[in-house]
Write a protein that holds these residues in place. Sequence first.
Motif, PDB file in Angstrom:
ATOM      1  N   VAL A 200       0.862  -1.172   0.000  1.00  0.00           N
ATOM      2  CA  VAL A 200       0.000   0.000   0.000  1.00  0.00           C
ATOM      3  C   VAL A 200       0.903   1.229   0.000  1.00  0.00           C
ATOM      4  CG1 VAL A 200      -0.232  -0.030   2.526  1.00  0.00           C
ATOM      5  CG2 VAL A 200      -1.882   1.228   1.149  1.00  0.00           C
ATOM      6  N   VAL A 201       0.679   2.118  -0.959  1.00  0.00           N
ATOM      7  CA  VAL A 201       1.471   3.344  -1.102  1.00  0.00           C
ATOM      8  C   VAL A 201       0.666   4.488  -0.509  1.00  0.00           C
ATOM      9  CG1 VAL A 201       2.568   4.921  -2.721  1.00  0.00           C
ATOM     10  CG2 VAL A 201       2.605   2.466  -3.167  1.00  0.00           C
ATOM     11  N   LEU A 202       1.268   5.238   0.395  1.00  0.00           N
ATOM     12  CA  LEU A 202       0.573   6.314   1.083  1.00  0.00           C
ATOM     13  C   LEU A 202       1.448   7.547   1.102  1.00  0.00           C
ATOM     14  CD1 LEU A 202       0.950   5.995   4.904  1.00  0.00           C
ATOM     15  CD2 LEU A 202       1.904   4.258   3.413  1.00  0.00           C
ATOM     16  N   ASP A 203       0.821   8.653   1.441  1.00  0.00           N
ATOM     17  CA  ASP A 203       1.533   9.903   1.623  1.00  0.00           C
ATOM     18  C   ASP A 203       2.136   9.918   3.024  1.00  0.00           C
ATOM     19  OD1 ASP A 203       2.500  12.350   1.015  1.00  0.00           O
ATOM     20  OD2 ASP A 203       0.597  13.205   0.392  1.00  0.00           O
ATOM     21  N   ASN A 204       2.950  10.931   3.302  1.00  0.00           N
ATOM     22  CA  ASN A 204       3.617  11.016   4.603  1.00  0.00           C
ATOM     23  C   ASN A 204       2.783  11.800   5.600  1.00  0.00           C
ATOM     24  OD1 ASN A 204       6.534   9.843   4.335  1.00  0.00           O
ATOM     25  ND2 ASN A 204       6.180  10.970   2.452  1.00  0.00           N
ATOM     26  N   LEU A 205       1.504  11.508   5.690  1.00  0.00           N
ATOM     27  CA  LEU A 205       0.661  12.174   6.668  1.00  0.00           C
ATOM     28  C   LEU A 205       0.839  11.528   8.037  1.00  0.00           C
ATOM     29  CD1 LEU A 205      -3.014  11.032   6.072  1.00  0.00           C
ATOM     30  CD2 LEU A 205      -1.025   9.764   5.311  1.00  0.00           C
ATOM     31  N   LYS A 206       0.551  12.292   9.093  1.00  0.00           N
ATOM     32  CA  LYS A 206       0.845  11.861  10.450  1.00  0.00           C
ATOM     33  C   LYS A 206       0.032  10.647  10.860  1.00  0.00           C
ATOM     34  CE  LYS A 206       3.964  14.873  11.648  1.00  0.00           C
ATOM     35  NZ  LYS A 206       5.355  14.439  11.921  1.00  0.00           N
ATOM     36  N   GLU A 207      -1.136  10.439  10.264  1.00  0.00           N
ATOM     37  CA  GLU A 207      -1.935   9.271  10.634  1.00  0.00           C
ATOM     38  C   GLU A 207      -1.242   7.968  10.282  1.00  0.00           C
ATOM     39  OE1 GLU A 207      -3.035  11.925   9.219  1.00  0.00           O
ATOM     40  OE2 GLU A 207      -5.014  12.521   9.973  1.00  0.00           O
ATOM     41  N   GLY A 208      -0.327   8.003   9.294  1.00  0.00           N
ATOM     42  CA  GLY A 208       0.349   6.785   8.896  1.00  0.00           C
ATOM     43  C   GLY A 208       1.833   6.782   9.181  1.00  0.00           C
ATOM     44  N   VAL A 209       2.513   7.906   8.965  1.00  0.00           N
ATOM     45  CA  VAL A 209       3.969   7.970   9.073  1.00  0.00           C
ATOM     46  C   VAL A 209       4.334   8.987  10.147  1.00  0.00           C
ATOM     47  CG1 VAL A 209       6.127   8.394   7.856  1.00  0.00           C
ATOM     48  CG2 VAL A 209       4.193   7.391   6.630  1.00  0.00           C
ATOM     49  N   ILE A 210       5.041   8.537  11.167  1.00  0.00           N
ATOM     50  CA  ILE A 210       5.464   9.443  12.232  1.00  0.00           C
ATOM     51  C   ILE A 210       6.679  10.247  11.801  1.00  0.00           C
ATOM     52  CG2 ILE A 210       6.372   9.547  14.588  1.00  0.00           C
ATOM     53  CD1 ILE A 210       4.760   7.080  15.246  1.00  0.00           C
ATOM     54  N   LYS A 211       7.645   9.578  11.184  1.00  0.00           N
ATOM     55  CA  LYS A 211       8.894  10.231  10.779  1.00  0.00           C
ATOM     56  C   LYS A 211       9.204   9.851   9.337  1.00  0.00           C
ATOM     57  CE  LYS A 211      13.792  10.669  11.959  1.00  0.00           C
ATOM     58  NZ  LYS A 211      14.884  10.183  12.836  1.00  0.00           N
ATOM     59  N   PRO A 212       8.996  10.762   8.369  1.00  0.00           N
ATOM     60  CA  PRO A 212       9.335  10.444   6.979  1.00  0.00           C
ATOM     61  C   PRO A 212      10.839  10.267   6.808  1.00  0.00           C
ATOM     62  CG  PRO A 212       7.865  12.353   7.116  1.00  0.00           C
ATOM     63  CD  PRO A 212       8.362  12.078   8.502  1.00  0.00           C
ATOM     64  N   GLU A 216      14.195   4.540   5.620  1.00  0.00           N
ATOM     65  CA  GLU A 216      13.531   3.775   6.671  1.00  0.00           C
ATOM     66  C   GLU A 216      12.497   4.650   7.380  1.00  0.00           C
ATOM     67  OE1 GLU A 216      14.758   0.799  10.364  1.00  0.00           O
ATOM     68  OE2 GLU A 216      16.280   1.856   9.213  1.00  0.00           O
ATOM     69  N   PRO A 217      11.362   4.909   6.741  1.00  0.00           N
ATOM     70  CA  PRO A 217      10.330   5.728   7.395  1.00  0.00           C
ATOM     71  C   PRO A 217       9.745   5.001   8.600  1.00  0.00           C
ATOM     72  CG  PRO A 217       9.497   4.771   5.357  1.00  0.00           C
ATOM     73  CD  PRO A 217      10.966   4.449   5.402  1.00  0.00           C
ATOM     74  N   GLU A 218       9.350   5.786   9.595  1.00  0.00           N
ATOM     75  CA  GLU A 218       8.798   5.220  10.831  1.00  0.00           C
ATOM     76  C   GLU A 218       7.275   5.345  10.824  1.00  0.00           C
ATOM     77  OE1 GLU A 218       8.994   5.912  15.695  1.00  0.00           O
ATOM     78  OE2 GLU A 218      10.300   7.057  14.336  1.00  0.00           O
ATOM     79  N   LEU A 219       6.588   4.208  10.833  1.00  0.00           N
ATOM     80  CA  LEU A 219       5.127   4.182  10.874  1.00  0.00           C
ATOM     81  C   LEU A 219       4.660   4.257  12.320  1.00  0.00           C
ATOM     82  CD1 LEU A 219       4.421   1.304   8.317  1.00  0.00           C
ATOM     83  CD2 LEU A 219       4.638   3.749   7.853  1.00  0.00           C
ATOM     84  N   ARG A 224       1.006   0.244  11.847  1.00  0.00           N
ATOM     85  CA  ARG A 224       1.910  -0.878  11.580  1.00  0.00           C
ATOM     86  C   ARG A 224       1.286  -2.202  12.016  1.00  0.00           C
ATOM     87  NH1 ARG A 224       5.980   1.085  14.052  1.00  0.00           N
ATOM     88  NH2 ARG A 224       5.659   0.030  16.049  1.00  0.00           N
ATOM     89  N   ALA A 225       0.589  -2.196  13.157  1.00  0.00           N
ATOM     90  CA  ALA A 225      -0.042  -3.426  13.638  1.00  0.00           C
ATOM     91  C   ALA A 225      -1.200  -3.850  12.736  1.00  0.00           C
ATOM     92  CB  ALA A 225      -0.525  -3.226  15.077  1.00  0.00           C
ATOM     93  N   VAL A 233       2.367  -4.629   3.346  1.00  0.00           N
ATOM     94  CA  VAL A 233       3.581  -3.848   3.575  1.00  0.00           C
ATOM     95  C   VAL A 233       3.341  -2.419   3.110  1.00  0.00           C
ATOM     96  CG1 VAL A 233       6.029  -3.594   3.008  1.00  0.00           C
ATOM     97  CG2 VAL A 233       5.035  -5.875   3.277  1.00  0.00           C
ATOM     98  N   ALA A 234       3.681  -1.443   3.949  1.00  0.00           N
ATOM     99  CA  ALA A 234       3.510  -0.030   3.605  1.00  0.00           C
ATOM    100  C   ALA A 234       4.726   0.458   2.821  1.00  0.00           C
ATOM    101  CB  ALA A 234       3.323   0.810   4.866  1.00  0.00           C
ATOM    102  N   ASP A 235       4.467   1.298   1.826  1.00  0.00           N
ATOM    103  CA  ASP A 235       5.524   1.892   1.005  1.00  0.00           C
ATOM    104  C   ASP A 235       5.262   3.393   0.909  1.00  0.00           C
ATOM    105  OD1 ASP A 235       7.615   2.400  -0.666  1.00  0.00           O
ATOM    106  OD2 ASP A 235       6.668   1.585  -2.465  1.00  0.00           O
ATOM    107  N   PRO A 236       5.658   4.170   1.934  1.00  0.00           N
ATOM    108  CA  PRO A 236       5.412   5.619   1.892  1.00  0.00           C
ATOM    109  C   PRO A 236       6.147   6.274   0.729  1.00  0.00           C
ATOM    110  CG  PRO A 236       5.992   4.900   4.112  1.00  0.00           C
ATOM    111  CD  PRO A 236       6.287   3.762   3.193  1.00  0.00           C
ATOM    112  N   ALA A 237       5.456   7.182   0.039  1.00  0.00           N
ATOM    113  CA  ALA A 237       6.072   7.922  -1.057  1.00  0.00           C
ATOM    114  C   ALA A 237       7.069   8.926  -0.507  1.00  0.00           C
ATOM    115  CB  ALA A 237       4.997   8.632  -1.883  1.00  0.00           C
ATOM    116  N   ARG A 238       8.000   9.329  -1.360  1.00  0.00           N
ATOM    117  CA  ARG A 238       8.951  10.348  -0.936  1.00  0.00           C
ATOM    118  C   ARG A 238       8.224  11.673  -0.719  1.00  0.00           C
ATOM    119  NH1 ARG A 238      13.635  10.300  -5.316  1.00  0.00           N
ATOM    120  NH2 ARG A 238      11.784  10.449  -6.651  1.00  0.00           N
TER     121      ARG A 238
END
Length: 513
Positions: A200-212, A216-219, A224-225, A233-238
């Motif tokens: 799943v490809v997502l944007d770097n919004l706070k609901e999904g990614v804590i640290k872009p 190694e982005p931090e979900l 993540r659970a 598997v999450a694949d955050p965009a740049r």
Amino acid sequence: MNVLKPHLQTTVLTLLAAGKSQREIERVTGVDRKTIRRLAQRQAEVNSPTPATGIGAQIPPPRPPANRPSSCEPYREWIEAQLRLRRNYTAIYQDLVDQFGFTGAYNSVKRFAGRLVQREPEQFDRLEFAPGEEAQVDYGEGALTRVPGSDRYRRPRLFVMTLRYSRRSFRRVVWNSSQQTWAQLHEQAWRYLGGATRYVVLDNLKEGVIKPDLYEPELNALYRAVLAHYGVVADPARVRDPNRKGSVESAIQHTQSTALKGRRFESIEQQNDFLEHWETRWAAQRIHGSACRQVQAMFEEERAHLLPLPLTGFAYFTEYERTVDDATCVRIDHSSYAARPAPIGSRVLVRLFEHHLELRDRATLALLRTHPRAQRRGSVLLPPEERPYNPSRETRSILAQAQQIGPATLALCQQWFEHDGRVGHRRLRGVVGLARRYPRRIVEQACERALRDGVRHYPSIQALAEQLLQQALAALEAPVQGELDLTQHHHLIRDGDAYADLFALGAQASADL
């Protein structure tokens, strides 16, 4: 259909007959050149008695040559040098006027320099994906919707998940977003589509990614659970790279411009029902431009390749960090829970579910302990064999404060510590803390009654102290009743006649003055 007004038609035809160029006529009249061209062709057909290719055809007046040299041509080399320096058209025009006495217009410079600029078209690599391999998710804005309980309208958030292979989409609007809402929308999408994709490809919004991060982005833990529960598997965009998820970006734009443009809804449920109908009736039935196939037909092929869904949904939790106190417990919602084998003073993760909670190691996320949720505030879920009874520095400090209040308070605190161990420190601090709000004598009397009656709860001690204080205040405000017992006979008390003679002498002396 828009029709050019008669007076403008006459003006255009007059200027054409005078040999003016279509560009000049457009600048003077404001009429589009396509309209001018159609009028010229229509006028030529009217004036021609035979077909335009036959003998005797009337040839319209010749137009000025389109490739006449520009007034900027003498300065071509200088302009090219300025363009290589990445100077804009305005600066080039100003220097032409100041340095070379250029008399042409700015638009001439703009057109001439624009033809000299080598513009490479922006290129994108078109990525191809296998069925069931990837889905893309993002937020947009929904249509105006009435806010519950008011007459005001505002736009909710529009969640869209698009399958990359078939372009089949799931759309939902929500008023507010959070980490749990974001994860629940993913679950609803997978249930709606009948399966999950590998990525799943997502944007770097706070609901999904804590640290872009590029590598190694931090979900966030909840998202993540949820992904792990469904095997995704999450694949955050740049950052600032929306083209990586162009399919969902196009789906959001298509939804806003086609399905929701100009609409208003009375409730968010009504908008969601409309979106589901529109997706099934129209969006899924369309022929996709690049694939040249129907979306629904491609989705039928992809459905068999989606990951099977687990039998049960994900159990959502709220995560906290807590420190293990010297009673080997962590405190959540005014209750204490055993934290062993976590050492005293360490930080642990607490996952709070609806009916139970989990204690996990903060570094490895290994499960340390599981407890049912306490049903009553102030509960202690700690087995007796795990309770530490050896006094700590905090224990000795509390007992020293109790000794300053009085012997009964000290005896009560010692008795509670022998029964509860270090877990009872909180209650002991409450008892000695009563001395800050009540006189020590009142607290001591309350502890005496608690020892006599076997009271083991801090609220009861506090109620006793309040009761004793009210009784003491009432006794001070009570009026004095009864008569004093006066002494009538004493060797210092004289007869009443002696006091009468004294008063008479005093009165006569006052009269003589």
